[in-house]
Design a protein around this motif. Structure first.
Motif, mmCIF file in Angstrom:
data_model
loop_
_atom_site.group_PDB
_atom_site.id
_atom_site.type_symbol
_atom_site.label_atom_id
_atom_site.label_comp_id
_atom_site.label_asym_id
_atom_site.label_seq_id
_atom_site.Cartn_x
_atom_site.Cartn_y
_atom_site.Cartn_z
ATOM 1 N N VAL A 7 25.040 44.913 45.915
ATOM 2 C CA VAL A 7 24.563 45.403 47.116
ATOM 3 C C VAL A 7 23.583 46.529 47.092
ATOM 4 C CG1 VAL A 7 26.590 44.487 48.404
ATOM 5 C CG2 VAL A 7 26.756 46.789 47.258
ATOM 6 N N ASP A 8 22.864 46.577 46.047
ATOM 7 C CA ASP A 8 21.863 47.656 45.854
ATOM 8 C C ASP A 8 20.796 47.797 46.955
ATOM 9 O OD1 ASP A 8 21.069 45.139 44.548
ATOM 10 O OD2 ASP A 8 19.303 46.289 43.780
ATOM 11 N N PHE A 9 20.583 46.656 47.646
ATOM 12 C CA PHE A 9 19.557 46.682 48.690
ATOM 13 C C PHE A 9 20.079 47.681 49.888
ATOM 14 C CE2 PHE A 9 22.291 43.272 49.393
ATOM 15 C CZ PHE A 9 22.451 43.022 50.966
ATOM 16 N N LEU A 10 21.307 47.795 50.018
ATOM 17 C CA LEU A 10 21.889 48.402 51.313
ATOM 18 C C LEU A 10 21.496 49.799 51.250
ATOM 19 C CD1 LEU A 10 25.288 46.716 51.472
ATOM 20 C CD2 LEU A 10 23.386 46.106 52.753
ATOM 21 N N PHE A 11 21.644 50.632 52.346
ATOM 22 C CA PHE A 11 21.250 52.066 52.515
ATOM 23 C C PHE A 11 21.679 52.369 53.786
ATOM 24 C CE2 PHE A 11 17.211 50.078 54.189
ATOM 25 C CZ PHE A 11 17.013 50.736 55.252
ATOM 26 N N MET A 12 21.930 53.877 54.101
ATOM 27 C CA MET A 12 22.211 54.154 55.151
ATOM 28 C C MET A 12 21.349 55.507 55.328
ATOM 29 S SD MET A 12 25.990 55.435 56.491
ATOM 30 C CE MET A 12 26.658 54.073 56.005
ATOM 31 N N PRO A 13 20.252 55.359 56.401
ATOM 32 C CA PRO A 13 19.682 56.377 56.775
ATOM 33 C C PRO A 13 20.201 57.751 57.428
ATOM 34 C CG PRO A 13 18.948 54.367 58.213
ATOM 35 C CD PRO A 13 20.218 54.190 57.421
ATOM 36 N N LYS A 14 19.542 58.638 57.128
ATOM 37 C CA LYS A 14 20.484 59.980 57.747
ATOM 38 C C LYS A 14 20.719 60.223 59.164
ATOM 39 C CE LYS A 14 18.489 63.092 54.214
ATOM 40 N NZ LYS A 14 17.828 64.096 53.895
ATOM 41 N N ASP A 15 19.886 59.130 59.833
ATOM 42 C CA ASP A 15 20.062 59.125 61.363
ATOM 43 C C ASP A 15 21.193 58.110 61.802
ATOM 44 O OD1 ASP A 15 18.269 57.103 60.785
ATOM 45 O OD2 ASP A 15 17.166 57.653 62.783
ATOM 46 N N TYR A 16 21.714 57.407 60.805
ATOM 47 C CA TYR A 16 22.753 56.410 61.023
ATOM 48 C C TYR A 16 24.145 56.899 60.632
ATOM 49 C CZ TYR A 16 25.094 52.000 61.032
ATOM 50 O OH TYR A 16 26.008 50.897 61.229
ATOM 51 N N SER A 17 25.010 56.642 61.841
ATOM 52 C CA SER A 17 26.509 57.118 61.249
ATOM 53 C C SER A 17 27.429 55.985 61.432
ATOM 54 C CB SER A 17 26.996 58.179 62.015
ATOM 55 O OG SER A 17 28.174 58.563 61.708
ATOM 56 N N MET A 18 28.422 55.708 60.757
ATOM 57 C CA MET A 18 29.308 54.716 61.142
ATOM 58 C C MET A 18 30.671 55.413 61.825
ATOM 59 S SD MET A 18 28.790 51.590 59.973
ATOM 60 C CE MET A 18 30.483 50.971 59.672
ATOM 61 N N ALA A 19 30.537 56.694 62.170
ATOM 62 C CA ALA A 19 31.890 57.486 62.650
ATOM 63 C C ALA A 19 31.991 56.807 63.811
ATOM 64 C CB ALA A 19 31.596 59.013 62.607
ATOM 65 N N PRO A 20 31.194 56.531 64.938
ATOM 66 C CA PRO A 20 31.532 55.940 66.024
ATOM 67 C C PRO A 20 32.372 54.527 65.826
ATOM 68 C CG PRO A 20 29.491 56.764 66.092
ATOM 69 C CD PRO A 20 29.754 56.974 64.790
#
Length: 183
Positions: free
Chosen positions: A23-36
């Motif tokens: 899953v090396d293609f996955l990323f999470m930008p700084k402005d995206y959050s899974m918290a909600p």
């Protein structure tokens, strides 16, 4: 009622991993959050292959979580059956298991993968919501989120957000026909 939310990241062409499971293609930008999203769930369900992939990525130890963790597995059951290392292994139909979970008090239920388990849940019409993070890459081949073999299901877009680096977050709700009222 507790909803079942199929939530994960996929490539533009619908893959959750490369053919080898990477899953090396996955990323999470700084402005995206899974918290909600995490604030809405208290239970996670995954297939055994997803658990194995997660353990491989983390060196054999998954991060601590407050979620109740269930693993659907037909082949790899602990002896004795039940809980092992913080996971409860399940070998029953998704319909009966989710029926029991929905009777208990709690937040929504996160169906976190993989594709084969998602197909079983879609066949049984148990998925109430989709929460997808679309990563702007075409893999061309891999492990699909939606392998063939389930009937058509209708969903309604309830939220879409764009983030940096082209990541899109889409939330859909299952569109079910309402029962006709007797006159």
């Amino acid at each position: 009622m507790r909803n079942v939310v199929l939530g994960l990241s996929i490539s533009l062409d619908g893959y959750i991993a490369r053919p080898n499971g990477a899953v090396d293609f996955l990323f999470m930008p700084k402005d995206y959050s899974m918290a909600p999203f995490f604030a809405t769930v208290d239970t996670a369900i995954m297939g055994r292959k997803t658990l194995d992939a997660g353990l491989k990525m983390t060196g054999g130890k998954m991060p601590k979580s407050n979620l109740a963790m269930y693993v659907f597995s037909k082949s790899k059951q602990p002896k004795p059956p039940g809980e092992q290392n913080g996971y409860v292994f399940v070998n029953e139909s998704p319909s009966s298991f989710i029926g029991q979970l929905r009777k208990s008090h709690g937040k929504d239920i996160w169906l976190m993968g993989g594709g084969e388990l998602a197909r079983e849940f879609l066949i049984a019409d148990l998925v109430d919501r989709l929460h997808l993070a679309i990563v702007p890459v075409l893999l061309g081949d891999g492990i699909p989120l939606f392998p063939s073999g389930f009937p058509q299901r209708e969903f309604t877009l309830i939220e879409n957000k764009a983030y940096s680096k082209g990541l899109l977050s889409l939330t859909y709700e299952r569109a079910r026909s309402k029962p006709k009222r007797k006159s």
